[in-house]
Design an enzyme around this catalytic site. Structure first.
Site, PDB file in Angstrom:
ATOM      1  N   ARG A  58     -25.405  -4.821 -15.516  1.00  0.00           N
ATOM      2  CA  ARG A  58     -26.647  -4.499 -16.367  1.00  0.00           C
ATOM      3  C   ARG A  58     -26.140  -3.541 -17.393  1.00  0.00           C
ATOM      4  NH1 ARG A  58     -27.313  -4.396 -10.777  1.00  0.00           N
ATOM      5  NH2 ARG A  58     -26.307  -2.489 -10.718  1.00  0.00           N
ATOM      6  N   GLU A  95     -15.646   3.509  -2.398  1.00  0.00           N
ATOM      7  CA  GLU A  95     -15.695   4.147  -1.149  1.00  0.00           C
ATOM      8  C   GLU A  95     -14.888   3.455   0.063  1.00  0.00           C
ATOM      9  OE1 GLU A  95     -18.874   5.647   2.202  1.00  0.00           O
ATOM     10  OE2 GLU A  95     -19.692   4.740   0.290  1.00  0.00           O
TER      11      GLU A  95
END
Length: 172
Positions: A58, A95
């Site tokens: 994006r 993560e």
């Protein structure tokens, strides 16, 4: 303009407990897209930007429009293996593992002023990695601009020392 009201919130996506900020509803509104690009360009006044760099994917949407409006070049920061020429690479921690971004080794010249533009500042990993790529090529990061910032994730803490601007802030 209330651009925050144009962003669709999708609970529990992509997993339970995540409140996804869907910008596709903003992107389909031409006046809103123009407003966002104009706001980024207003914030860039006085920064003497040579190149806008946008992280995949994006960042491409907003970054190319900002580069066009500022009359400067655009450089895509891509995931590994997507660029056809010699690249430099920087890793960041997710993560559950690692990822990396690449740019062409000749995309930034020493001393050029670089503006990083993306849709989201969450934990700061992608934007910090993009800044590292710029600095590896001896460019100057003059700003890091995002549409959305998720305050609770404290990504801004990863970007201390940089000029960070976000148009919209949300709690995580």
């Amino acid at each position: 303009m209330d651009i925050k009201g144009l962003i669709r919130i999708i609970p529990d996506f992509p997993e339970k407990g995540i409140s996804f900020k869907d910008i596709t509803t903003l992107l389909k509104d031409g006046k809103a897209v123009k407003y966002v690009i104009d706001e980024f360009c207003e914030k860039a006044k006085g920064l003497d930007v040579d190149i806008v760099i946008g992280p995949e994917a994006r960042g491409f949407i907003f970054g190319t429009a900002v580069a066009y409006s500022l009359g400067c070049g655009f450089v895509p920061a891509r995931k590994p293996g997507k660029l056809p020429f010699d690249t430099i690479n920087a890793e960041y921690v997710l993560e559950y593992g690692k990822n990396s971004l690449e740019i062409h080794s000749d995309s930034i010249s020493s001393g050029q002023n670089i503006l990083i533009v993306d849709d989201l500042l969450a934990t700061g990993g992608t934007l910090k990695t993009t800044a590292k790529l710029v600095e590896k090529l001896k460019g100057n990061v003059v700003g890091i601009f995002t549409l959305i910032e998720l305050d609770d994730l404290k990504g801004r803490d990863q970007l201390q020392g940089y000029n960070v601007e976000s148009l919209i802030k949300y709690p995580y």
